[in-house]
Design an enzyme around this catalytic site. Structure first.
Site, PDB file in Angstrom:
ATOM      1  CD  GLU A 147      -7.567  62.564  20.232  1.00  0.00           C
ATOM      2  OE1 GLU A 147      -6.744  61.716  20.629  1.00  0.00           O
ATOM      3  OE2 GLU A 147      -7.232  63.207  19.462  1.00  0.00           O
ATOM      4  CG  ASP A 200       0.723  60.561  20.142  1.00  0.00           C
ATOM      5  OD1 ASP A 200       1.610  61.438  19.684  1.00  0.00           O
ATOM      6  OD2 ASP A 200       0.404  59.832  19.266  1.00  0.00           O
ATOM      7  CB  CYS A 260      16.169  64.808  12.253  1.00  0.00           C
ATOM      8  SG  CYS A 260      15.988  63.275  13.180  1.00  0.00           S
ATOM      9  CE1 TYR A 305      -2.566  62.867  22.043  1.00  0.00           C
ATOM     10  CE2 TYR A 305      -4.463  61.631  22.668  1.00  0.00           C
ATOM     11  CZ  TYR A 305      -3.594  62.397  21.654  1.00  0.00           C
ATOM     12  OH  TYR A 305      -3.805  62.346  20.384  1.00  0.00           O
TER      13      TYR A 305
END
Length: 305
Positions: A56, A157, A221, A139
């Site tokens: 990360e 993110d 969506c 994050y």
DNA sequence: AATCCGGGGGA
DNA sequence: TCCCCAGGATT
């Protein structure tokens, strides 16, 4: 269902995924796609928490393709936090070559030191404790908690923020994106869910040219590529950067790169950095020293021991 | 809220 | 060329 209850599918309030059934359908569609097509990345699956933290840190503002090979050599060399903590900071900066944002190397080294001295060498699980580690923000703390420890938290993110804005059909503030993300985390395998959202953003729901025709969750969506992109005005979107050519960042980068190869005597710094303005180079060198990225050794600048 | 921090790849 | 990238820290 009581008479008069609104159909959440057409809920004008902007919460199209508030309905549990729609949420479950979204999760099922995306997870099925993810398990079918996911890239096999070295930090996925049963990777240990230290590996997740390292990955990360490397992935902050850095594409997967560039991280993969460096991650492998880095983990082979420093397989645990105590191993990294025992290394000189300069060697970590040297190993960071090719990733950019070298301060991340220093911060990861410092995080390893804290983990070693204050947490028994084990990567913490608590969100607040994680976020107090150098280089670990909102994050990364959630990414480690979810991916490494299986906690039901949602790392947001740039990918996830973009996906959520488009799914909801509206621009989302940072806080709103985190809220929506939290609301979507399934009880089972929250880590896979987070990976799936990011994978979708990285490969399908991309910033520039989204492939809505290939999207596994297009039926859920609100945007579907039609009209103005809700993600364009959301938080988390990439900010325009100052020109890199000729910038301090470029000269700094060259300076650090030169130091990776050898200590550089003061008079040679200007040539090593490819910057004729010796005063500017000196200023940047001093800044590197001030933040622990370099040290003066007699008259030479070198990476820290 | 703005800036700084690296550097490479894709469109 | 411009834009984007599994962000975080500092001011």
């Amino acid at each position: 269902m009581a008479a008069g209850t609104v159909d959440r599918a057409d809920d004008p309030s902007g919460e199209p995924l508030a309905d549990p059934a729609r949420r479950a359908r979204l999760q099922a569609l995306l997870l099925a796609w993810y398990h079918r097509t996911a890239r096999d990345l070295p930090w996925r699956g049963d990777a240990d928490p230290w590996a997740v933290l390292v990955s990360e840190a490397m992935l902050q503002q850095t594409q997967v393709a560039r991280v993969v090979p460096i991650f492998a050599s880095f983990m082979a060399r420093w397989p645990t936090a105590p191993a990294l903590a025992a290394a000189p900071a300069g060697e970590v900066v040297a190993a960071w070559q090719g990733l950019g944002y070298n301060r991340r190397a220093l911060r990861l080294h410092r995080a390893a030191t804290v983990i070693t001295s204050e947490h028994g060498g084990t990567v913490p699980e608590d969100l607040g404790v994680l976020q107090r580690l150098p280089g670990v923000g909102a994050y990364t703390a959630r990414a480690v908690a979810a991916f490494a420890h299986g906690l039901a938290v949602a790392p947001v993110d740039t990918n996830v923020a973009r996906v959520l804005a488009r799914l909801h059909g509206r621009a989302l503030s940072r806080a709103a994106a985190q809220e929506r993300a939290d609301a979507l985390v399934p009880d089972r395998d929250p880590g896979a869910w987070g990976q799936a959202l990011m994978e979708l953003g990285a490969r399908v729901c991309t910033a520039r040219t989204p492939r809505c025709d290939e999207c596994p969750v297009a039926p859920m969506c609100a945007w579907r590529g039609q009209g103005p992109d809700p993600a364009a005005s959301s938080a988390h979107r990439s900010r325009p950067q100052a020109r890199f050519e000729g910038s301090d960042r470029q000269v700094r980068g060259r300076l650090v790169q030169a130091l990776r190869e050898r200590p550089v005597p003061g008079p040679e710094l200007s040539a090593a950095a490819g910057e004729p303005d010796a005063e500017r180079v000196r200023r940047l060198a001093d800044a590197l020293v001030a933040e622990g990225m370099a040290e003066w050794d007699a008259d030479a600048l070198r990476l820290p021991r």
